[in-house]
Design an enzyme around this catalytic site. Sequence first.
Site, PDB file in Angstrom:
ATOM      1  CE  LYS A  39      14.980 -51.410 -39.752  1.00 45.33           C
ATOM      2  NZ  LYS A  39      15.294 -51.758 -38.592  1.00 45.33           N
ATOM      3  CB  SER A  64      15.542 -55.924 -38.736  1.00 43.10           C
ATOM      4  OG  SER A  64      14.640 -54.835 -38.411  1.00 43.10           O
ATOM      5  CB  SER A  94      12.790 -52.846 -36.461  1.00 45.45           C
ATOM      6  OG  SER A  94      14.236 -52.483 -36.297  1.00 45.45           O
TER       7      SER A  94
END
Length: 393
Positions: free
Chosen positions: A77, A134, A74
């Site tokens: 991101k 997230s 993640s």
Amino acid sequence: MQTIIKPPNLNSFISGVAASTLVASILFSQFTYANTTQIAPPPDLAVKAYLLKDFNSGHVIATQNGSMRVEPASLTKIMTAYLSFKAVKNGHLTLNQTLPVSEAAWKAEGSRMFIEPNKPVTVDELLHGMIIPSGNDASITLAEGIASTEALFAGMMNKEAQRLGMKHTHFMNATGLPDANHYTTAEDLSILATALIHDFPEDYKRLYSLKEYTYNNIKQPNRNRLLWLDPFVDGMKTGHTKSAGYCLISTAKRDTTRRIAVVLGAPNDAARATESQKLLNYGFQFFDSTLVYKQGQSISQLKVWKGSENQLASTVASDLYLTLPKGEYANVKAVVSSTQPLIAPIKKGQVIGNVKFTLNGKIIGERALVAAKSIDAAGIFGRAWDSIKLLFQ
């Protein structure tokens, strides 16, 4: 022509440094601190790879396997956020604008902010949902809102990565879900983190230090434990998949000094926080970052030929910092080299030389020097006279 000068004392120029100061990237050589204060070695971390970087100078303080290919999970991101902030800045999106939620986003696996296809959701809500809990669903929705499909958005991510200098990164999606062709390095992630903080400081400040977010009556915490443990930490992003392990990019700011720590492949959630804390503490404990020259500050006066003026101040295009072991800045020397003969016309910002920094006789970094102002060409007689004088130089 070379001139050896003593870099100014930190206290002479540190006042008035704004939070939005341009990052000064210096080309650093590999060097050791022979015959200087003994510096403790970097901490031994139980992770696959790590990197510690100073935000202002760009200097890598410590690294292990920094160029090793890894899964970003993640941490991906951060790029999705970067392009989203850019879309808002360019007017392609607005924070209050609502975006449709596709079935693909609604059914996204992994962490979610719990958006629904029939419920309007704003860009600002999606940014919160992507950065704090997230949410993969938020990431996909933003990607589709910007580029119509996640696949096209991944192409934008790769183009932006190349522009930023992330030479060993390739994205396949906006979320960081595993894919054999979705990879990066600790070095590239440090470039990305630096770029987001530098290019979008207000967005960073507004979102990345938030400890929780509630959407659809569901409160979710920020997974970055350091936000609770260290008052100087104000971001940045966690990541986890079974194959990537537990990852964290963290950043802390003390006075005007900011460090960025990238930790990849820790064995568990607690370890990624404790190992990141060790890395940040090491950077603050044993290293200082000094503002050497401010943008536009006169560094040296250079002789100009065939110009309307015969002297020109050299300067740097952006604030210039050095990151060194504590106590070593007093031993640094700066060697200014200039283009000679320097002949007008000269444009403001034109490269007219460079400054090299040495410590105990070893070059530790260098930066281009630029013209502090423009100088027009002299009249025909002035140019002719200088041409004659140059024959005898």
